[in-house]
Motif scaffolding. Sequence first.
Motif, PDB file in Angstrom:
ATOM      1  N   UNK A  33      17.734  -1.836  35.231  1.00 10.32           N
ATOM      2  CA  UNK A  33      18.354  -3.139  35.848  1.00 10.32           C
ATOM      3  C   UNK A  33      19.763  -3.005  36.198  1.00 10.32           C
ATOM      4  N   UNK A  34      20.322  -1.963  36.064  1.00  7.95           N
ATOM      5  CA  UNK A  34      21.882  -1.809  36.195  1.00  7.95           C
ATOM      6  C   UNK A  34      22.100  -0.254  36.815  1.00  7.95           C
ATOM      7  N   UNK A  35      23.312  -0.047  37.356  1.00  8.80           N
ATOM      8  CA  UNK A  35      23.619   1.093  37.849  1.00  8.80           C
ATOM      9  C   UNK A  35      24.533   1.718  36.754  1.00  8.80           C
ATOM     10  N   UNK A  44      24.122  -4.107  29.295  1.00  9.97           N
ATOM     11  CA  UNK A  44      23.129  -4.210  30.377  1.00  9.97           C
ATOM     12  C   UNK A  44      23.614  -5.708  30.840  1.00  9.97           C
ATOM     13  N   UNK A  45      24.054  -5.922  31.997  1.00 13.78           N
ATOM     14  CA  UNK A  45      24.510  -7.216  32.735  1.00 13.78           C
ATOM     15  C   UNK A  45      23.428  -7.803  33.401  1.00 13.78           C
ATOM     16  N   UNK A  46      23.198  -9.136  33.230  1.00 12.46           N
ATOM     17  CA  UNK A  46      22.305  -9.996  34.207  1.00 12.46           C
ATOM     18  C   UNK A  46      23.026 -10.393  35.455  1.00 12.46           C
ATOM     19  N   UNK A  47      22.120 -10.072  36.444  1.00 12.01           N
ATOM     20  CA  UNK A  47      22.770 -10.617  37.739  1.00 12.01           C
ATOM     21  C   UNK A  47      22.878 -12.001  37.952  1.00 12.01           C
ATOM     22  N   UNK A  76      15.452   6.217  38.930  1.00 13.00           N
ATOM     23  CA  UNK A  76      14.514   5.644  38.083  1.00 13.00           C
ATOM     24  C   UNK A  76      15.165   5.090  36.820  1.00 13.00           C
ATOM     25  N   UNK A  77      16.203   5.833  36.382  1.00 17.96           N
ATOM     26  CA  UNK A  77      17.133   5.351  35.182  1.00 17.96           C
ATOM     27  C   UNK A  77      17.373   3.737  35.743  1.00 17.96           C
ATOM     28  N   UNK A  78      18.049   3.780  36.648  1.00 13.61           N
ATOM     29  CA  UNK A  78      18.772   2.461  37.250  1.00 13.61           C
ATOM     30  C   UNK A  78      17.704   1.331  37.403  1.00 13.61           C
ATOM     31  N   UNK A 100      19.317   4.252  27.120  1.00 16.88           N
ATOM     32  CA  UNK A 100      19.576   3.262  26.875  1.00 16.88           C
ATOM     33  C   UNK A 100      19.917   2.536  25.658  1.00 16.88           C
ATOM     34  N   UNK A 101      19.157   3.237  24.482  1.00 20.58           N
ATOM     35  CA  UNK A 101      19.689   2.917  23.150  1.00 20.58           C
ATOM     36  C   UNK A 101      21.084   3.174  22.803  1.00 20.58           C
ATOM     37  N   UNK A 102      21.645   4.316  23.458  1.00 19.13           N
ATOM     38  CA  UNK A 102      22.831   4.791  23.366  1.00 19.13           C
ATOM     39  C   UNK A 102      23.714   3.936  24.177  1.00 19.13           C
ATOM     40  N   UNK A 103      23.372   3.837  25.248  1.00 21.00           N
ATOM     41  CA  UNK A 103      24.306   2.967  26.220  1.00 21.00           C
ATOM     42  C   UNK A 103      24.258   1.480  25.847  1.00 21.00           C
TER      43      UNK A 103
END
Length: 812
Positions: A430-432, A487-490, A424-426, A479-482
């Motif tokens: 939108x990323x692993x 987060x990369x776009x495909x 669910x996180x991934x 995600x705030x901290x990450x």
Amino acid sequence: MKIAYNWLKQFLPFTQSAQEISILLTGCGLEVEHLEQWQSLQGGLAGIVVGQVLSCIPHPNADRLKITIVDVSDGEPKQIVCGAPNVAAGQKVIVALPGAILFPSHGDSFTIKNSKIRGENSEGMICAEDEIGLGESHAGIMILPEDTKIGLPAADYFQVEQDWIFEIGLTPNRADAASHLGVARDLKALLGNENKLELHLPDVSDVIFENTVNTISVEVKDHDACIRYSGVQINGVQICESPIWLKNKLKSIGVRSINNIVDIGNYVMFAFGQPMHAFDADKISGNKIIVGTLKNGDKFTTLDEVEHVLNGTELMIADEKGGLCIAGVFGGFHSGVSSRTTNLFLESACFNPVQVRKAARAHGMHTDSSFRFERGTDPEITVYALKYAAKLITELAGGQISADLIDIYTEPVQWKEIILSLDYVNMLAGNNLAKEEIKRILTDLQIKIVKENDQELVLNIPPFKVEVTRQADVVEEILRIYGYNTITLPKKLSISVAAVVKPDPEVINYRLGEWLVANGFNEILNNSLSKISSTDVIALPENAEAIIVLNPLSNDLGMLRHTMLLTGLESLVYNINRKQKDLKFFETGKTYLKVNSRYQEQKNLSLWISGNRHEENWKIKAVDFDIYYLKAIVTNLFESIGVNSRTQLKLSEFHDATFAAALKFEAKGKQIVVLGIVNKPILKSADLSQQVLYAEFNLDALMRLVPIKDEKAKEAPKFPEVRRDLSLLLDRTVHYDTIEQLAYSTETKLLKNVNLFDVYEGEKIGEGKKSYALSFTLSDEESTLQDKQIDVVMNKLMKQFEEKLGAQIRKN
């Protein structure tokens, strides 16, 4: 909310600059709206040093001036002309060198320059305390102790503090960050493992409650409203000015120093997010504190000496005689700390956010304390904060803890358990994300991982994370901290285009607004809250109830509006009172009702028109707006979004107490728009005397009529149009729209337009009759129309008018 850079470093010893920290905080959702350098003295005493007066002789050209030679340990001694009566050789003094900017206690700043005073060179200025902003005295220069080092910067001597202040736009869901500790907690997670930083909290293990006999007892009557109540008694305190370090801490974030006790409470609140309140223990009647509500109508005077009438729902801190404090909002005047206070009762509590919010709004009081309580505070920090505040009081006010700790916490707040799916996180990210990185972030945010497997983490959420209640909230924290920017776009994005494109409501609304603006309308935006008395002006629909606001900010905002008409009339009045009388307004908004115990909201587009169509001049007389003008606006609006008012809608009269005369357009029995002349009693209630036209569209219903097709450009007609006129003698009961609909249904291919250009009623044509003069426009997109074709069409139309409407026809 202001956060100080150096104060943060007391909790977390990071090395990053203020600018770097600003970027990190903004990236994690704590947007730094402004970053500024702060100094405890304006200008920071830059360019000002300690000097020694080597010699002092009278000025040859001025009786009250003296010429001094001053050593500032910077090359050759400097000659300075001084007018102070107390200057003498051998003194250690404060010297402002050329280029220094002084910020006096009163007046504007000024720059020191090399100058000539009465013919003698002066290379600086020997300063009095008011000239550098240190005090009010101007009786003479400041004289320092003999052992003061020459050349020492004045900023070091006076311990001028410098800091960076972050102005953070705190969002309502980040109650956990409403303190320096909360921000430091986020920073620890942001800086990651490589920095190996740990949060440092002041040690309170040496705070001992030696006396086990409480002279003041506490009774909590409402445990839902008061979640936890902690308190301690401290005797023998001395109320005085706070030390410089404490003053500067508060001053840096814009808080004024009051006295040592009040300042300690504020310091603890801004450090840990736990509001404190100190009572004068000698003013607590019966030595008992009661936490509960008082009677409706009881009076209570707050610290600012304003008397408030209670409504009976406020949670109060009281004694046997009455209120001492509105819990979580504001203290009382009669029980507050004063210069005569010697014994304290110190409170540290956790109150229900809803209870505090209602009380604060009911009395129009919004304090730093209520700001935090309204969003939710940490019930687990009350005792720690109390101990730390008590420790500071004993150090800075000379008090002694004279009673045992009181801590009433009958139903401890449980840590929420949330099962977090890594998939669910991934999916949301939108990323692993690596499992270990997820665990690291959660741990740094003090979220406990109690169980785990390859697919899930079982988490315990600490109570200070009041807004984290479900999986999605946890993912947001991660995600705030990450870092959203991480987060990369495909490389490849796949899209699919639907075969049928449904009309986008936002696009349709935009088109409607653009058309109205292009036709002279101004958009307005009104509050969706209105007066409860508005239902007396315009009645509610049958079986409908108004939606009342439980705790309104004012009587004028007591319910959700059930009509947009009245708020628009207020806008008309506002403009008319400012000599703007020819007005055309529109607004897109919602109305609200409760029908059969179900809440309903409807999106509307409303139009208000009042005044003259154009200004009066020598050529054209002023003409009022009328209902026909409004009807034309409505039909043209339909056409602008592809709705054919002739074929898709049915026009009929509308009878309602709101209007003196009105029409409505319907589609399949559903009302799309009602338009008309507003009734005079409604205008009178709004203090309006000039006529108002009003139309209200049901946008939700209108959207279903917009055709599902793309607009296409087509070539201009190659063949000319043909116009034929007819004069019809009809019964007065026959309406124009009946003629129009009959004409279009009779000839569907060649008839392009029907226009009424004259109406006559009078004795010459007989009683109960009227004459319509109409034009019919015909065209063929494939060829030029011949007379025979035109005659066939016109004969068909005349036959239908005669048979269906009983018309007598005369050709023109």
